[in-house]
Design a protein around this motif. Structure first.
Motif, PDB file in Angstrom:
ATOM      1  N   CYS A 196      -8.147   4.136   0.639  1.00  0.00           N
ATOM      2  CA  CYS A 196      -7.459   3.352   1.836  1.00  0.00           C
ATOM      3  C   CYS A 196      -6.771   2.284   1.248  1.00  0.00           C
ATOM      4  O   CYS A 196      -5.596   2.172   2.204  1.00  0.00           O
ATOM      5  N   SER A 197      -7.019   1.709   0.453  1.00  0.00           N
ATOM      6  CA  SER A 197      -6.017   0.632  -0.127  1.00  0.00           C
ATOM      7  C   SER A 197      -4.736   1.175  -0.404  1.00  0.00           C
ATOM      8  O   SER A 197      -3.678   0.495  -0.056  1.00  0.00           O
ATOM      9  N   VAL A 198      -4.640   2.116  -1.181  1.00  0.00           N
ATOM     10  CA  VAL A 198      -3.380   2.875  -1.639  1.00  0.00           C
ATOM     11  C   VAL A 198      -2.662   3.459  -0.376  1.00  0.00           C
ATOM     12  O   VAL A 198      -1.607   3.290  -0.390  1.00  0.00           O
ATOM     13  N   PHE A 199      -3.491   4.033   0.483  1.00  0.00           N
ATOM     14  CA  PHE A 199      -2.897   4.646   1.700  1.00  0.00           C
ATOM     15  C   PHE A 199      -2.182   3.742   2.613  1.00  0.00           C
ATOM     16  O   PHE A 199      -1.038   4.010   3.146  1.00  0.00           O
ATOM     17  N   HIS A 200      -2.801   2.557   2.804  1.00  0.00           N
ATOM     18  CA  HIS A 200      -2.220   1.565   3.754  1.00  0.00           C
ATOM     19  C   HIS A 200      -0.956   1.091   3.202  1.00  0.00           C
ATOM     20  O   HIS A 200       0.020   0.849   3.848  1.00  0.00           O
ATOM     21  N   ALA A 201      -0.989   0.859   1.777  1.00  0.00           N
ATOM     22  CA  ALA A 201       0.319   0.501   1.015  1.00  0.00           C
ATOM     23  C   ALA A 201       1.323   1.492   1.237  1.00  0.00           C
ATOM     24  O   ALA A 201       2.461   1.104   1.499  1.00  0.00           O
ATOM     25  N   LEU A 202       1.100   2.715   1.012  1.00  0.00           N
ATOM     26  CA  LEU A 202       2.117   3.826   1.194  1.00  0.00           C
ATOM     27  C   LEU A 202       2.873   3.686   2.307  1.00  0.00           C
ATOM     28  O   LEU A 202       4.065   3.780   2.446  1.00  0.00           O
ATOM     29  N   LEU A 203       2.008   3.969   3.531  1.00  0.00           N
ATOM     30  CA  LEU A 203       2.440   3.824   4.938  1.00  0.00           C
ATOM     31  C   LEU A 203       3.291   2.470   5.237  1.00  0.00           C
ATOM     32  O   LEU A 203       4.151   2.533   6.008  1.00  0.00           O
ATOM     33  N   GLY A 204       2.619   1.503   4.588  1.00  0.00           N
ATOM     34  CA  GLY A 204       3.251   0.205   5.048  1.00  0.00           C
ATOM     35  C   GLY A 204       4.613   0.001   4.382  1.00  0.00           C
ATOM     36  O   GLY A 204       5.310  -0.788   5.052  1.00  0.00           O
ATOM     37  N   ASN A 205       4.658   0.557   3.127  1.00  0.00           N
ATOM     38  CA  ASN A 205       6.029   0.392   2.474  1.00  0.00           C
ATOM     39  C   ASN A 205       7.134   1.472   2.798  1.00  0.00           C
ATOM     40  O   ASN A 205       8.173   1.324   2.642  1.00  0.00           O
ATOM     41  N   ALA A 233       6.659   4.697  -5.986  1.00  0.00           N
ATOM     42  CA  ALA A 233       6.027   4.237  -7.244  1.00  0.00           C
ATOM     43  C   ALA A 233       5.515   2.752  -6.732  1.00  0.00           C
ATOM     44  O   ALA A 233       4.492   2.259  -7.070  1.00  0.00           O
ATOM     45  N   GLU A 234       6.442   1.962  -6.288  1.00  0.00           N
ATOM     46  CA  GLU A 234       6.212   0.542  -5.909  1.00  0.00           C
ATOM     47  C   GLU A 234       5.134   0.373  -4.732  1.00  0.00           C
ATOM     48  O   GLU A 234       4.230  -0.575  -4.922  1.00  0.00           O
ATOM     49  N   ALA A 235       4.959   1.486  -3.809  1.00  0.00           N
ATOM     50  CA  ALA A 235       4.081   1.369  -3.053  1.00  0.00           C
ATOM     51  C   ALA A 235       2.694   1.748  -3.445  1.00  0.00           C
ATOM     52  O   ALA A 235       1.819   1.096  -3.199  1.00  0.00           O
ATOM     53  N   ILE A 236       2.512   2.495  -4.615  1.00  0.00           N
ATOM     54  CA  ILE A 236       1.363   2.770  -5.144  1.00  0.00           C
ATOM     55  C   ILE A 236       0.697   1.643  -5.830  1.00  0.00           C
ATOM     56  O   ILE A 236      -0.367   1.378  -5.756  1.00  0.00           O
TER      57      ILE A 236
END
Length: 422
Positions: A323-332, A382-385
Motif C-alpha cells: 500500500c505504501s508503494v502503490f499510493h506513492a506510484l499513483l500519487g506521483n 523509479a522515483e515514485a517507488i
C-alpha cells in the motif's frame, strides 16, 4: 478436488482468523464468518451506513447471498466496540496450522504472465456501492463484488461483499487482513527497521517477458531498477539486485537474496501485458495472498490456498509495503488504478521478508507502451517507488502513517511538500 479436501477448505474458512476482537457481531454465511458493515463503521468511527435497498441495482458475484436463509448471527456479550476510549485492539489473525514440508515442496514456481482470462469483475453500471468517510479515512464497498476502495485506492478483497436480511456483510478474513491494516497501519505487528532493499527486475536473459514494438519487459524492468538504485543509496539504504545485467535468474533463487538479510525488503519490478484486451492499462501491485484467501485473479477458493507459505509469515508487513508503494506510484505518476492485489507468485510466497511485485503499466497498450519507452517516464516511476519505500520505512520505524493519494493530490494543488497523514 475430492469431498474431503472441500471439507478441509470450508473448515479453514471458518477458523482462518481465530484471535478476533471480542466486541463484534459475527454472521456465519456459507461456512464463512462475516461482520456487518454497521459494526465495522462503528468500530472505526465512520458515520452509520445508510439503509441499503437493492431494488434496481445489479448484484454480481454472490447471487445466493441476497435473501438467503442460511446465515446465522453470533453476537458477543458486550455488543459492538466503541472507539471513544483510545484505540481498540487490532483485529489479529490466529496461529497458522502446521503444514508438512512435503506440501510446501509441492508448490510450483510461477510469476506473472500476460492476461489471457477474465479478470476480477469491476463495478458495473447499477452496482450498489456504499461509501463511508470519517474525515480521516474512507472506505467504499460494492455489494456482490470483491472490489473495494480504501483511502482513495482500489483494493481487491478475498471474498465478495454479501447482502443478507437487509445488512451488508464483509468477510472476517478481509477485515483482519485487508481493511484493518489499511485503516490502522500503525498497529501492524512484526514490522522491522529497513536497512537493505533487494530490487528484483523481472525476467532476463532468454526470458524476455512481455514485448512491445519499443522493446522487452526484461529491459524496461532492469532500467527502472537501475534508476531506483542510486536514489535508494542516497537515502541511506544498502541496495542489492537479483540481476544487474541481462541474465536469467531462476524464480526460486530471487527471494533467497532477501531471505538471508535481516531488515530487508524485496521489490520485484515488472510490466504488464494483455493478449485479450488492448485497452488494458494502469498500475497494480501484489503481495502474498493470506492463507485461506484465494489469489485476486482466482475465481474462488482452491486447495492450494490452505498451504502455509513462507511468505505468509510476513503477509501483514508485505501488505503495508504494498500500500505504501502503490499510493506513492499513483500519487506521483497519473495512471489508471488497477488495485492492490494478492497472489502466490514464487517471488512473493517464498520470501520471508516483506515483499511486493509491481506491474508498472501495459506494454500491450499503445499509449502506455509509448510512455514506458520514455527514459524520463521510467525515471519518474523509479522515483515514485523510492518514495513508497520511504513511506514504508517511516511506518515500520516510527509508526508514522504512510502518505495516501489524497496527500499527494493536496501537495500537487498547493505546490508544497507532502506531510504524512496524521
Amino acid at each position: 478436488m475430492n469431498r474431503r479436501h472441500w471439507l478441509v477448505l470450508l473448515m479453514w474458512s471458518l477458523f482462518a482468523v481465530s484471535a478476533f476482537a471480542a466486541d463484534w457481531n459475527l454472521v456465519r454465511f456459507e461456512s464463512r464468518e462475516y461482520v456487518t458493515l454497521d459494526d465495522l463503521a462503528k468500530f472505526y468511527g465512520f458515520p452509520k451506513p445508510p439503509p441499503v435497498d437493492l431494488t434496481g441495482h445489479t448484484v454480481l458475484g454472490a447471487p445466493a447471498a441476497v435473501g438467503s436463509s442460511t446465515a446465522t448471527a453470533e453476537t458477543s456479550a458486550s455488543g459492538a466496540a466503541s472507539t471513544t476510549a483510545g484505540a481498540p485492539a487490532p483485529i489479529a489473525a490466529g496461529p497458522p496450522t502446521t503444514v508438512s514440508p512435503s506440501v510446501l515442496k509441492a508448490a510450483v514456481g510461477d510469476e506473472p504472465s500476460p492476461i489471457t482470462s477474465a479478470e476480477p469483475p469491476p463495478a458495473v453500471a447499477g452496482s450498489k456501492t456504499i461509501s463511508l468517510d470519517s474525515g480521516k479515512m474512507q472506505l467504499a464497498v460494492t455489494v456482490g463484488l470483491r472490489e473495494c476502495e480504501i483511502n482513495g485506492v482500489k483494493h481487491w478483497l478475498a471474498f465478495p461483499v454479501v447482502f443478507h436480511d437487509g445488512v451488508v456483510l464483509v468477510s472476517r478474513l478481509d477485515l483482519s487482513k485487508i481493511i484493518e491494516p489499511n485503516l490502522r497501519p500503525e498497529l501492524i505487528e512484526g514490522m522491522q527497521p529497513v536497512t537493505t532493499i533487494v530490487l528484483d527486475p523481472g525476467h532476463g536473459g532468454h526470458d524476455h517477458g512481455a514485448a512491445s514494438r519499443f522493446g522487452s519487459e526484461k529491459d524496461f524492468a532492469l532500467d527502472v531498477a537501475l534508476r531506483a538504485r542510486p536514489l535508494l543509496e542516497r537515502a541511506g539504504y544498502k541496495v542489492l539486485m537479483t540481476r544487474a545485467t541481462d541474465v536469467f535468474i531462476p524464480l526460486e533463487q530471487r527471494p533467497v537474496v532477501a531471505n538471508h538479510i535481516p531488515n530487508s525488503i524485496f521489490v520485484s519490478i515488472h510490466f504488464n501485458s494483455s493478449s485479450t484486451n488492448a485497452d488494458a492499462r494502469g498500475f497494480e501491485i501484489f503481495s502474498c495472498a493470506p492463507r485461506g484467501a484465494p489469489a485476486t485473479n482466482d475465481p474462488g477458493p482452491r486447495e492450494r490456498d490452505l498451504r502455509e507459505e513462507p511468505g505468509n509469515a510476513v503477509d501483514m508487513p508485505s501488505g503495508a509495503l504494498s500500500c505504501s508503494v502503490f499510493h506513492a506510484l499513483l500519487g506521483n505518476v497519473p495512471m489508471v488504478d488497477r488495485g492492490v492485489k494478492h497472489a502466490r507468485f514464487a517471488v512473493l510466497r517464498l520470501c520471508t521478508q516483506p515483499a511486493v511485485l509491481i506491474e508498472c503499466g501495459f506494454v500491450s497498450n499503445s499509449a502506455e507502451s509509448t510512455l514506458i519507452s520514455s527514459s524520463a517516464w521510467r525515471s519518474h516511476v523509479a522515483e515514485a517507488i523510492v518514495d513508497g519505500v520511504e513511506n514504508y520505512r517511516e511506518l515500520a520505524e516510527k509508526k508514522t502513517r504512510p502518505k495516501v493519494i489524497a496527500d499527494y493530490r493536496r501537495a500537487a494543488t498547493s505546490g508544497a511538500g507532502i506531510p504524512a497523514t496524521p
